[in-house]
Design a protein around this motif. Sequence first.
Motif, PDB file in Angstrom:
ATOM      1  N   TYR A  39       0.827  -1.202   0.000  1.00 52.71           N
ATOM      2  CA  TYR A  39       0.000   0.000   0.000  1.00 52.71           C
ATOM      3  C   TYR A  39       0.866   1.259   0.000  1.00 52.71           C
ATOM      4  O   TYR A  39       0.654   2.178  -0.784  1.00 52.71           O
ATOM      5  CB  TYR A  39      -0.930  -0.020   1.215  1.00 52.71           C
ATOM      6  N   MET A  45      -5.703  -0.079  -2.831  1.00 55.53           N
ATOM      7  CA  MET A  45      -6.292  -1.189  -2.089  1.00 55.53           C
ATOM      8  C   MET A  45      -6.963  -2.178  -3.039  1.00 55.53           C
ATOM      9  O   MET A  45      -6.914  -3.385  -2.817  1.00 55.53           O
ATOM     10  CB  MET A  45      -7.273  -0.670  -1.042  1.00 55.53           C
ATOM     11  N   ALA A  46      -7.556  -1.659  -4.098  1.00 57.30           N
ATOM     12  CA  ALA A  46      -8.202  -2.537  -5.083  1.00 57.30           C
ATOM     13  C   ALA A  46      -7.168  -3.413  -5.792  1.00 57.30           C
ATOM     14  O   ALA A  46      -7.407  -4.608  -6.025  1.00 57.30           O
ATOM     15  CB  ALA A  46      -8.977  -1.699  -6.098  1.00 57.30           C
ATOM     16  N   ALA A  49      -6.036  -6.118  -3.372  1.00 51.82           N
ATOM     17  CA  ALA A  49      -7.103  -7.105  -3.206  1.00 51.82           C
ATOM     18  C   ALA A  49      -7.146  -8.065  -4.395  1.00 51.82           C
ATOM     19  O   ALA A  49      -7.252  -9.281  -4.212  1.00 51.82           O
ATOM     20  CB  ALA A  49      -8.443  -6.403  -3.037  1.00 51.82           C
ATOM     21  N   ARG A  50      -7.039  -7.532  -5.608  1.00 49.17           N
ATOM     22  CA  ARG A  50      -7.048  -8.393  -6.808  1.00 49.17           C
ATOM     23  C   ARG A  50      -5.865  -9.343  -6.807  1.00 49.17           C
ATOM     24  O   ARG A  50      -6.007 -10.535  -7.092  1.00 49.17           O
ATOM     25  CB  ARG A  50      -7.030  -7.543  -8.078  1.00 49.17           C
ATOM     26  N   ASN A  55     -11.108  -9.515  -0.601  1.00 48.00           N
ATOM     27  CA  ASN A  55     -11.980  -8.365  -0.752  1.00 48.00           C
ATOM     28  C   ASN A  55     -11.237  -7.074  -0.423  1.00 48.00           C
ATOM     29  O   ASN A  55     -10.363  -7.056   0.453  1.00 48.00           O
ATOM     30  CB  ASN A  55     -13.186  -8.544   0.175  1.00 48.00           C
ATOM     31  N   LYS A  56     -11.608  -6.002  -1.095  1.00 46.75           N
ATOM     32  CA  LYS A  56     -10.983  -4.696  -0.854  1.00 46.75           C
ATOM     33  C   LYS A  56     -11.175  -4.243   0.590  1.00 46.75           C
ATOM     34  O   LYS A  56     -10.274  -3.648   1.190  1.00 46.75           O
ATOM     35  CB  LYS A  56     -11.582  -3.662  -1.810  1.00 46.75           C
ATOM     36  N   CYS A  60      -8.437  -2.919   3.424  1.00 44.22           N
ATOM     37  CA  CYS A  60      -8.637  -1.675   4.175  1.00 44.22           C
ATOM     38  C   CYS A  60      -8.524  -1.928   5.673  1.00 44.22           C
ATOM     39  O   CYS A  60      -7.824  -1.202   6.385  1.00 44.22           O
ATOM     40  CB  CYS A  60      -9.996  -1.073   3.830  1.00 44.22           C
TER      41      CYS A  60
END
Length: 76
Positions: A39, A45-46, A49-50, A55-56, A60
């Motif tokens: 980060y 964050m997306a 996550a991918r 999940n995003k 977080c």
Amino acid sequence: MKNIPYEGPRLPPAVQKKRMAKAIQGGLTQCQREILLSYYGGKTMAQIARERGINKSTVCRTVHRAENRLRKLLRY
């Protein structure tokens, strides 16, 4: 909680970096370290996550918990 700027004497940058590295290595889980460093390395964050298949909102929460843990570890 309201952030109040610290006006006292500051530690030298080399000492600050050493304390931060020690807190990251010793105070965070492997998952928290990896996500936090990604980060702050510039990934969203997306994107994280991918890449991790989560999940995003999980990213977080992990960033938030890691930051809070570091704040506690680095307090005087």
